[in-house]
Design a protein around this motif. Structure first.
Motif, PDB file in Angstrom:
ATOM      1  N   PHE A 215       0.838  -1.199   0.000  1.00 13.86           N
ATOM      2  CA  PHE A 215       0.000   0.000   0.000  1.00 13.86           C
ATOM      3  C   PHE A 215       0.870   1.245   0.000  1.00 13.86           C
ATOM      4  CE2 PHE A 215       0.455  -0.568   4.678  1.00 13.86           C
ATOM      5  CZ  PHE A 215       0.810   0.721   5.065  1.00 13.86           C
ATOM      6  N   GLU A 216       0.303   2.313  -0.513  1.00 10.22           N
ATOM      7  CA  GLU A 216       0.873   3.645  -0.359  1.00 10.22           C
ATOM      8  C   GLU A 216      -0.161   4.509   0.356  1.00 10.22           C
ATOM      9  OE1 GLU A 216       4.066   4.568  -3.814  1.00 10.22           O
ATOM     10  OE2 GLU A 216       1.981   4.705  -4.445  1.00 10.22           O
ATOM     11  N   LEU A 217       0.295   5.294   1.318  1.00 12.92           N
ATOM     12  CA  LEU A 217      -0.598   6.235   1.997  1.00 12.92           C
ATOM     13  C   LEU A 217      -0.541   7.557   1.247  1.00 12.92           C
ATOM     14  CD1 LEU A 217      -2.459   7.130   4.294  1.00 12.92           C
ATOM     15  CD2 LEU A 217      -0.406   7.652   5.650  1.00 12.92           C
ATOM     16  N   MET A 218      -1.696   7.969   0.704  1.00 13.76           N
ATOM     17  CA  MET A 218      -1.795   9.230  -0.018  1.00 13.76           C
ATOM     18  C   MET A 218      -2.477  10.263   0.880  1.00 13.76           C
ATOM     19  SD  MET A 218      -0.493   8.156  -2.833  1.00 13.76           S
ATOM     20  CE  MET A 218      -0.687   9.698  -3.716  1.00 13.76           C
ATOM     21  N   VAL A 219      -1.885  11.455   0.955  1.00 11.55           N
ATOM     22  CA  VAL A 219      -2.486  12.564   1.691  1.00 11.55           C
ATOM     23  C   VAL A 219      -2.242  13.845   0.897  1.00 11.55           C
ATOM     24  CG1 VAL A 219      -2.655  13.796   3.890  1.00 11.55           C
ATOM     25  CG2 VAL A 219      -1.884  11.410   3.871  1.00 11.55           C
ATOM     26  N   ASN A 220      -3.287  14.626   0.720  1.00 10.57           N
ATOM     27  CA  ASN A 220      -3.182  15.887  -0.018  1.00 10.57           C
ATOM     28  C   ASN A 220      -2.589  15.679  -1.412  1.00 10.57           C
ATOM     29  OD1 ASN A 220      -3.677  18.694  -0.109  1.00 10.57           O
ATOM     30  ND2 ASN A 220      -1.517  19.127   0.252  1.00 10.57           N
ATOM     31  N   GLY A 221      -2.941  14.554  -2.029  1.00  9.87           N
ATOM     32  CA  GLY A 221      -2.522  14.298  -3.398  1.00  9.87           C
ATOM     33  C   GLY A 221      -1.092  13.837  -3.553  1.00  9.87           C
ATOM     34  N   LYS A 222      -0.423  13.453  -2.460  1.00  8.72           N
ATOM     35  CA  LYS A 222       0.963  13.011  -2.534  1.00  8.72           C
ATOM     36  C   LYS A 222       1.181  11.774  -1.680  1.00  8.72           C
ATOM     37  CE  LYS A 222       2.642  16.160  -5.257  1.00  8.72           C
ATOM     38  NZ  LYS A 222       3.189  15.802  -6.592  1.00  8.72           N
ATOM     39  N   GLU A 223       2.142  10.939  -2.111  1.00 10.00           N
ATOM     40  CA  GLU A 223       2.505   9.767  -1.332  1.00 10.00           C
ATOM     41  C   GLU A 223       3.264  10.184  -0.079  1.00 10.00           C
ATOM     42  OE1 GLU A 223       6.010   6.491  -1.235  1.00 10.00           O
ATOM     43  OE2 GLU A 223       5.537   7.408  -3.171  1.00 10.00           O
ATOM     44  N   ILE A 224       2.818   9.664   1.067  1.00  8.24           N
ATOM     45  CA  ILE A 224       3.475   9.934   2.343  1.00  8.24           C
ATOM     46  C   ILE A 224       4.193   8.690   2.860  1.00  8.24           C
ATOM     47  CG2 ILE A 224       3.108  10.647   4.754  1.00  8.24           C
ATOM     48  CD1 ILE A 224       2.743  12.862   2.671  1.00  8.24           C
ATOM     49  N   ALA A 225       3.647   7.519   2.532  1.00  9.14           N
ATOM     50  CA  ALA A 225       4.238   6.278   3.022  1.00  9.14           C
ATOM     51  C   ALA A 225       4.070   5.182   1.986  1.00  9.14           C
ATOM     52  CB  ALA A 225       3.594   5.865   4.344  1.00  9.14           C
TER      53      ALA A 225
END
Length: 515
Positions: free
Chosen positions: A413-423
């Motif tokens: 998984f990738e954590l997306m926040v505000n349109g960007k990958e965070i993790a």
């Protein structure tokens, strides 16, 4: 040399000579008995109620303004946590007929930016401002370069220094004249400390792994290359610490983590810097489902530590880090936002989709990169609230375990926040035979011209052959997370000293003049 000093700099050097002529050391020994800070005084002084506790205070800081009133002056001093007003009276600084400290030093030889120490008592002015009545002052450091002028009145700041070229290149001056900038970096430290406490409470062990590596492994990125003189071999600045941390899981540690300074020889923009910080941790006997749950808990904890709430304001948006987060597969995300179902497409079909969507594609890009291009350019921007993008195709994830129930996919998984990958997180691949085949596929991509494809790390394969327990791992971009938590628009705003082109210094300018 003097030809390259400004008029103000020349005047300050003349004042420096004046101080020395009076026998005053402009750069004295560092010991100074500070007993209070500006914030401590402002928050705790209660006037008549406790004035005795503030009858003899000592603090140090930078002189930010002076308002001369003849035989008295008002000034503002800025220490590490804030500002406070000073009241300086001629009669208090002068002994007998000697008027030197006020008439010469205070009125004529001090400058805005000088660092001074003051001793005196706290009082409240007629206008209600908590101030220090100075009975004694000491020059601690003479400032030879004038600060940029920032005007303040009635609690408002005018003409704030906003030029990025100045602010990023001379961060030390930026921190002086823009006090709010310091708060960003205080919050960054709170963020890192909150993460460290969260992991330590759960039994994770913090470790250090090599920055110089013979194989740049653990990510798809272009490395910086250097040379190890003693060994006479090329080395790479690490692009990730993943493979070393997984070696430690092989060695018997159940949960390890590292705040890793990584280096990728790639572009610079609002969310990318060639040198950046990532938290990675790996936990034995866990999978990516567990990792999504622990990541939600970690994000909540971090947000509260930095801002006192799970919510963060980013530009005109409010982002809530409270669990649970939405989960959607990367194929479903692409279908939702482009209309194309790419789940069964061949490389050529994906290339055709890229052409239809007006996206970049070239011969070096395999299926994984093509899907990544489609998602990155057409889908990422829609995921503002924290969202887990899950179940990636195997071609995109050479270090990830194949999905237990969905052929062709991996547990990632990738954590997306505000349109960007965070993790970015996986159920880690621990099959050494499968891992070798994945690495060999990466070599084929490298031969096609993909300069971000992974090298084969034979020592890591050897480690896997000893047996790595089922493991889940994650990498979290600390710089991007800090941008979100502190409402900063650029990664350079959360890096104390971002990379910039070298500037010509005085000696280089003089050399050019002579030529």
């Amino acid at each position: 040399m003097s030809a390259h000093f400004s008029e103000q700099e020349l005047i300050r050097r003349e004042k420096l000579a004046g101080l020395q002529k009076l026998g005053i050391d402009p750069f004295p020994a560092p010991l100074y008995p500070v007993s209070r800070t500006s914030v401590d005084i402002k928050e705790n002084y209660k006037g008549e109620e406790n004035k005795a506790d503030f009858a003899d205070v000592c603090l140090a800081g930078r002189l930010m303004s002076i308002r001369d009133m003849g035989k008295a002056s008002f000034a503002v001093i800025q220490d590490s946590v804030g500002k406070i007003q000073l009241y300086v009276k001629r009669d208090d600084l002068c002994t007998g007929e000697d008027k030197t400290m006020y008439d010469q030093v205070w009125k004529k030889l001090l400058d805005i930016g000088d660092i001074i120490g003051v001793k005196g008592y706290v009082f409240t002015t007629k206008t209600g401002e908590t101030s220090i009545h100075v009975k004694e002052f000491t020059l601690l450091t003479k400032s030879l370069k004038p600060l940029p002028v920032v005007k303040e009145a009635e609690g408002h700041t005018f003409d704030a220094v906003t030029d990025p070229e100045f602010r990023y290149r001379q961060r030390y001056a930026d921190l002086i004249v823009n006090p709010h900038v310091k708060e960003v970096f205080v919050k960054r430290t709170k963020l890192v400390n909150a993460i460290r406490e969260f992991l330590n409470e759960r039994g994770a062990l913090e470790v250090d792994t090599p920055v110089l590596q013979s194989i740049p492994g653990g990510a798809a990125a272009k490395p910086f290359i250097t040379h190890h003189n003693a060994l006479d071999v090329p080395f790479y600045m690490r692009i990730a610490n993943e493979l070393y941390l997984k070696r430690l899981i092989v060695g018997g540690f159940d949960w390890v983590y590292e705040f890793s300074r990584n280096f990728r020889n790639e572009g610079m923009d609002r969310t990318h810097n060639p040198e950046f910080t990532v938290l990675e941790f790996y936990t034995a006997y866990k999978d990516y489902e567990w990792m999504m749950n622990i990541t939600e808990q970690l994000m909540e904890r971090t947000a509260i530590a930095v801002n006192g709430t799970t919510k963060a304001v980013v530009a005109d948006k409010e982002i809530d880090f409270k669990a649970p987060y939405q989960r959607i597969s990367i194929y479903d995300a692409i279908k939702e936002h482009t209309g194309f179902d790419v789940s069964e497409m061949s490389e050529e079909q994906l290339r055709d989709v890229c052409r239809q969507l007006h996206l970049k594609s070239d011969a070096s890009m395999g299926k994984g990169k093509l899907i990544d291009e489609i998602f990155g350019e057409k889908c990422e921007e829609y995921y503002i609230q924290p969202t887990f993008i899950i179940d990636y195709p195997v071609e995109m994830s050479p270090l990830t375990k194949k999905h237990r129930s969905k052929p062709g996919l991996v547990e990632r998984f990738e954590l997306m926040v505000n349109g960007k990958e965070i993790a970015n997180a996986y159920t880690e691949l621990n099959d050494p035979i499968d891992q070798r085949e994945r690495f060999e596929e990466q070599v084929k991509l490298m031969e096609r011209g993909d300069d971000e494809a992974m090298f084969i790390d034979y020592d890591f394969l050897r480690a896997l052959e000893y047996g790595m327990p089922p493991t889940s791992g994650i990498g979290i971009g600390i710089d991007r997370l800090c941008m979100l938590m502190t409402n900063q628009p650029s990664i350079q705003d959360v890096l104390l000293f971002p990379q910039m082109r070298p500037e010509k210094m005085d000696n280089e300018v003089q050399a050019e003049d002579k030529s």
